[in-house]
Enzyme design. Structure first.
Site, PDB file in Angstrom:
ATOM      1  N   SER A 277       0.862  -1.188   0.000  1.00 51.96           N
ATOM      2  CA  SER A 277       0.000   0.000   0.000  1.00 51.96           C
ATOM      3  C   SER A 277       0.892   1.230   0.000  1.00 51.96           C
ATOM      4  O   SER A 277       1.623   1.481   0.960  1.00 51.96           O
ATOM      5  CB  SER A 277      -0.872   0.000   1.251  1.00 51.96           C
ATOM      6  OG  SER A 277      -1.395   1.302   1.454  1.00 51.96           O
TER       7      SER A 277
ATOM      8  N   GLY B 140      -0.795   1.817   9.469  1.00 50.63           N
ATOM      9  CA  GLY B 140      -0.084   1.643  10.729  1.00 50.63           C
ATOM     10  C   GLY B 140      -0.928   1.254  11.927  1.00 50.63           C
ATOM     11  O   GLY B 140      -0.473   1.373  13.069  1.00 50.63           O
TER      12      GLY B 140
ATOM     13  N   MET C 223     -12.271   4.208  -0.514  1.00 48.27           N
ATOM     14  CA  MET C 223     -12.907   4.434   0.797  1.00 48.27           C
ATOM     15  C   MET C 223     -13.625   5.763   0.713  1.00 48.27           C
ATOM     16  O   MET C 223     -13.239   6.760   1.345  1.00 48.27           O
ATOM     17  CB  MET C 223     -11.829   4.417   1.887  1.00 48.27           C
ATOM     18  CG  MET C 223     -11.296   3.010   2.155  1.00 48.27           C
ATOM     19  SD  MET C 223      -9.708   3.006   3.015  1.00 48.27           S
ATOM     20  CE  MET C 223      -8.611   3.248   1.626  1.00 48.27           C
TER      21      MET C 223
ATOM     22  N   MET D 257     -11.413  -6.063   5.566  1.00 47.95           N
ATOM     23  CA  MET D 257     -10.604  -5.080   6.294  1.00 47.95           C
ATOM     24  C   MET D 257     -10.251  -5.659   7.665  1.00 47.95           C
ATOM     25  O   MET D 257     -11.127  -6.060   8.429  1.00 47.95           O
ATOM     26  CB  MET D 257     -11.373  -3.770   6.487  1.00 47.95           C
ATOM     27  CG  MET D 257     -11.548  -2.931   5.235  1.00 47.95           C
ATOM     28  SD  MET D 257     -10.022  -2.552   4.335  1.00 47.95           S
ATOM     29  CE  MET D 257      -9.087  -1.636   5.569  1.00 47.95           C
TER      30      MET D 257
ATOM     31  N   PHE E 173      -6.535   4.846   8.093  1.00 47.06           N
ATOM     32  CA  PHE E 173      -5.133   5.159   8.387  1.00 47.06           C
ATOM     33  C   PHE E 173      -4.254   3.923   8.228  1.00 47.06           C
ATOM     34  O   PHE E 173      -4.712   2.808   8.505  1.00 47.06           O
ATOM     35  CB  PHE E 173      -4.994   5.666   9.832  1.00 47.06           C
ATOM     36  CG  PHE E 173      -5.854   6.866  10.105  1.00 47.06           C
ATOM     37  CD1 PHE E 173      -5.414   8.149   9.803  1.00 47.06           C
ATOM     38  CD2 PHE E 173      -7.133   6.704  10.621  1.00 47.06           C
ATOM     39  CE1 PHE E 173      -6.229   9.251  10.012  1.00 47.06           C
ATOM     40  CE2 PHE E 173      -7.961   7.802  10.842  1.00 47.06           C
ATOM     41  CZ  PHE E 173      -7.504   9.078  10.532  1.00 47.06           C
TER      42      PHE E 173
ATOM     43  N   ASP F  60      -4.804   3.594  -1.984  1.00 50.23           N
ATOM     44  CA  ASP F  60      -5.896   3.924  -1.057  1.00 50.23           C
ATOM     45  C   ASP F  60      -6.477   5.308  -1.324  1.00 50.23           C
ATOM     46  O   ASP F  60      -5.776   6.316  -1.208  1.00 50.23           O
ATOM     47  CB  ASP F  60      -5.372   3.866   0.381  1.00 50.23           C
ATOM     48  CG  ASP F  60      -5.119   2.444   0.836  1.00 50.23           C
ATOM     49  OD1 ASP F  60      -6.051   1.629   0.755  1.00 50.23           O
ATOM     50  OD2 ASP F  60      -3.988   2.149   1.269  1.00 50.23           O
TER      51      ASP F  60
ATOM     52  N   MET G  99      -9.254   8.033  -0.122  1.00 50.58           N
ATOM     53  CA  MET G  99     -10.114   8.407   1.014  1.00 50.58           C
ATOM     54  C   MET G  99     -10.686   9.798   0.789  1.00 50.58           C
ATOM     55  O   MET G  99     -10.015  10.672   0.239  1.00 50.58           O
ATOM     56  CB  MET G  99      -9.297   8.408   2.306  1.00 50.58           C
ATOM     57  CG  MET G  99      -8.586   7.091   2.582  1.00 50.58           C
ATOM     58  SD  MET G  99      -7.805   7.092   4.195  1.00 50.58           S
ATOM     59  CE  MET G  99      -6.851   5.564   4.110  1.00 50.58           C
TER      60      MET G  99
ATOM     61  N   HIS H 170      -1.237  -1.450  -4.223  1.00 48.37           N
ATOM     62  CA  HIS H 170      -2.507  -1.069  -3.579  1.00 48.37           C
ATOM     63  C   HIS H 170      -2.555   0.446  -3.410  1.00 48.37           C
ATOM     64  O   HIS H 170      -1.619   1.056  -2.892  1.00 48.37           O
ATOM     65  CB  HIS H 170      -2.595  -1.783  -2.228  1.00 48.37           C
ATOM     66  CG  HIS H 170      -3.904  -1.631  -1.533  1.00 48.37           C
ATOM     67  ND1 HIS H 170      -5.022  -2.367  -1.876  1.00 48.37           N
ATOM     68  CD2 HIS H 170      -4.289  -0.840  -0.495  1.00 48.37           C
ATOM     69  CE1 HIS H 170      -6.036  -2.040  -1.076  1.00 48.37           C
ATOM     70  NE2 HIS H 170      -5.616  -1.109  -0.238  1.00 48.37           N
TER      71      HIS H 170
ATOM     72  N   SER I  75       2.669  -0.230   6.255  1.00 48.60           N
ATOM     73  CA  SER I  75       3.794   0.116   7.126  1.00 48.60           C
ATOM     74  C   SER I  75       4.808  -1.019   7.232  1.00 48.60           C
ATOM     75  O   SER I  75       6.002  -0.756   7.388  1.00 48.60           O
ATOM     76  CB  SER I  75       3.293   0.546   8.507  1.00 48.60           C
ATOM     77  OG  SER I  75       2.297  -0.317   8.965  1.00 48.60           O
TER      78      SER I  75
ATOM     79  N   HIS J  71      -8.472   1.062  -3.943  1.00 48.85           N
ATOM     80  CA  HIS J  71      -9.388   0.757  -2.829  1.00 48.85           C
ATOM     81  C   HIS J  71     -10.120   2.055  -2.500  1.00 48.85           C
ATOM     82  O   HIS J  71      -9.537   2.967  -1.913  1.00 48.85           O
ATOM     83  CB  HIS J  71      -8.537   0.234  -1.654  1.00 48.85           C
ATOM     84  CG  HIS J  71      -9.290   0.028  -0.381  1.00 48.85           C
ATOM     85  ND1 HIS J  71      -8.656  -0.151   0.835  1.00 48.85           N
ATOM     86  CD2 HIS J  71     -10.618  -0.050  -0.122  1.00 48.85           C
ATOM     87  CE1 HIS J  71      -9.568  -0.318   1.787  1.00 48.85           C
ATOM     88  NE2 HIS J  71     -10.761  -0.241   1.229  1.00 48.85           N
TER      89      HIS J  71
ATOM     90  N   ASP K  80      -6.530  -6.516   4.251  1.00 49.90           N
ATOM     91  CA  ASP K  80      -5.897  -5.194   4.296  1.00 49.90           C
ATOM     92  C   ASP K  80      -5.975  -4.620   5.712  1.00 49.90           C
ATOM     93  O   ASP K  80      -7.066  -4.437   6.249  1.00 49.90           O
ATOM     94  CB  ASP K  80      -6.653  -4.286   3.300  1.00 49.90           C
ATOM     95  CG  ASP K  80      -6.097  -2.874   3.217  1.00 49.90           C
ATOM     96  OD1 ASP K  80      -5.022  -2.613   3.788  1.00 49.90           O
ATOM     97  OD2 ASP K  80      -6.740  -2.042   2.551  1.00 49.90           O
ATOM     98  N   GLY K  81      -4.805  -4.341   6.279  1.00 44.83           N
ATOM     99  CA  GLY K  81      -4.743  -3.659   7.560  1.00 44.83           C
ATOM    100  C   GLY K  81      -3.924  -4.406   8.593  1.00 44.83           C
ATOM    101  O   GLY K  81      -4.293  -5.502   9.017  1.00 44.83           O
ATOM    102  N   GLY K  82      -2.784  -3.819   8.958  1.00 46.44           N
ATOM    103  CA  GLY K  82      -1.974  -4.395  10.035  1.00 46.44           C
ATOM    104  C   GLY K  82      -1.297  -5.706   9.711  1.00 46.44           C
ATOM    105  O   GLY K  82      -0.898  -6.451  10.610  1.00 46.44           O
TER     106      GLY K  82
HETATM  107  C1  DX5 Z   1      -6.299   1.540   5.662  1.00 42.96           C
HETATM  108  C2  DX5 Z   1      -5.857   1.267   4.230  1.00 42.96           C
HETATM  109  C3  DX5 Z   1      -4.759   0.301   4.150  1.00 42.96           C
HETATM  110  C4  DX5 Z   1      -3.475   0.759   4.791  1.00 42.96           C
HETATM  111  C5  DX5 Z   1      -2.698  -0.447   5.183  1.00 42.96           C
HETATM  112  O1  DX5 Z   1      -7.437   2.312   5.665  1.00 42.96           O
HETATM  113  O2  DX5 Z   1      -6.953   0.767   3.469  1.00 42.96           O
HETATM  114  O3  DX5 Z   1      -4.525  -0.107   2.807  1.00 42.96           O
HETATM  115  O4  DX5 Z   1      -2.695   1.565   3.960  1.00 42.96           O
HETATM  116  O5  DX5 Z   1      -1.604  -0.043   5.932  1.00 42.96           O
HETATM  117  P1  DX5 Z   1      -1.001  -0.968   7.077  1.00 42.96           P
HETATM  118  O6  DX5 Z   1      -0.480  -2.195   6.404  1.00 42.96           O
HETATM  119  O7  DX5 Z   1       0.048  -0.108   7.677  1.00 42.96           O
HETATM  120  O8  DX5 Z   1      -2.130  -1.285   8.031  1.00 42.96           O
HETATM  121 ZN    ZN Z   2      -6.488  -0.219   1.507  1.00 44.60          ZN
END
Ligand code: DX5
Ligand code: ZN
Length: 228
Positions: free
Chosen positions: A15, A152, A75, A144, A150, A42, A44, A40, A205, A73, A182-184
């Site tokens: 991402s 991280g 959002m 998700m 966000f 993002d 927003m 990826h 991250s 993606h 996706d996420g963490g």
């Molecule tokens: C969060 C995003 C993710 C994000 C993932 O809203 O959709 O794609 O960038 O970042 P990490 O891997 O740091 O959670």
């Molecule tokens: Zn994403």
């Protein structure tokens, strides 16, 4: 893409939200060298999620300099108003949230008609049952594993079982829909999510946070190969 003996495949999708935007081209080249197979992206809107990021002009510029397929993606509220434009700007995959779109069937069809793969996304508290109809119209379903908004954030552990249940639902319906997560995601949990059935693995991250995106992607790839 890593192919397993059972025929399933794993894509690592960095991402770029966590990349250094002042040197984005170099960051993208680095993850490609490390073995990333999807990028990826993002988007927003400060409305569906409490943050603003990047949009069409940045996507267009990136699409010109990379061979990697770009996974947008969205959002954003009412994604149907913009989804096609993301395909025209160069995205090969576009996903929209079930929570944001009252006309999901139409939006998914418009993404496919424009020539890209269409994905549906669910937030952590949205049940997989909300995908029961939409799955058949989707090339991939994105689970998700943090609340979107966000990079991280900390991985929500119950996402592993959610992926497992979604995988079962897809198999029961004899569909080809792939699962994205996706996420963490990091070295500590990537093997578990792949083992549960996720095939497209987003990491922000964990890829860009340590100063060596090429090595980080390689490490994540290797952590999935142990499941072959
Ligand atoms: C969060 C995003 C993710 C994000 C993932 O809203 O959709 O794609 O960038 O970042 P990490 O891997 O740091 O959670
Ligand atoms: Zn994403």
């Amino acid at each position: 893409m890593v192919t397993w003996m059972n025929g399933s495949t794993v894509d690592i999708a960095p991402s770029i939200l966590s990349a250094d935007f002042s040197r984005l081209g170099a960051e993208i080249e680095a993850v490609a060298r490390g073995g990333a197979t999807i990028l990826h992206f993002d988007v927003m809107d400060g409305h569906f999620v409490p943050n603003l990021t990047i949009g069409l002009p940045v996507l267009k510029s990136i699409a010109r300099v990379t061979e990697l397929p770009i996974d947008a993606h969205l959002m954003i509220s009412e994604p149907g108003r913009y989804a096609e434009q993301f395909v025209e700007a160069g995205a090969k995959m576009v996903s929209v949230h079930v929570e944001a779109d009252a006309h999901l069937h139409r939006t998914l069809a418009s993404i496919k008609a424009a020539g890209a793969q269409a994905g549906v996304v669910i937030n952590p508290a949205t049940p997989i049952e909300s995908l029961a109809e939409a799955l058949q119209f989707s090339d991939y379903a994105l689970v998700m594993s943090v609340n979107p908004g966000f990079g991280g954030q900390k991985f929500i552990p119950s996402s592993i079982d959610k992926v497992r249940r979604l995988k079962r639902m897809i198999e029961e319906r004899q569909l080809e829909t792939r699962i994205e997560i996706d996420g963490g995601i990091d070295l500590a949990n990537i093997a578990a999510v792949v083992g549960a059935g996720a095939e497209i693995i987003v990491a922000g991250s964990a890829v860009f946070g340590g100063g060596n995106p090429e090595g980080a992607v390689r490490g994540l790839r290797e952590a999935t190969v142990q499941w072959v």
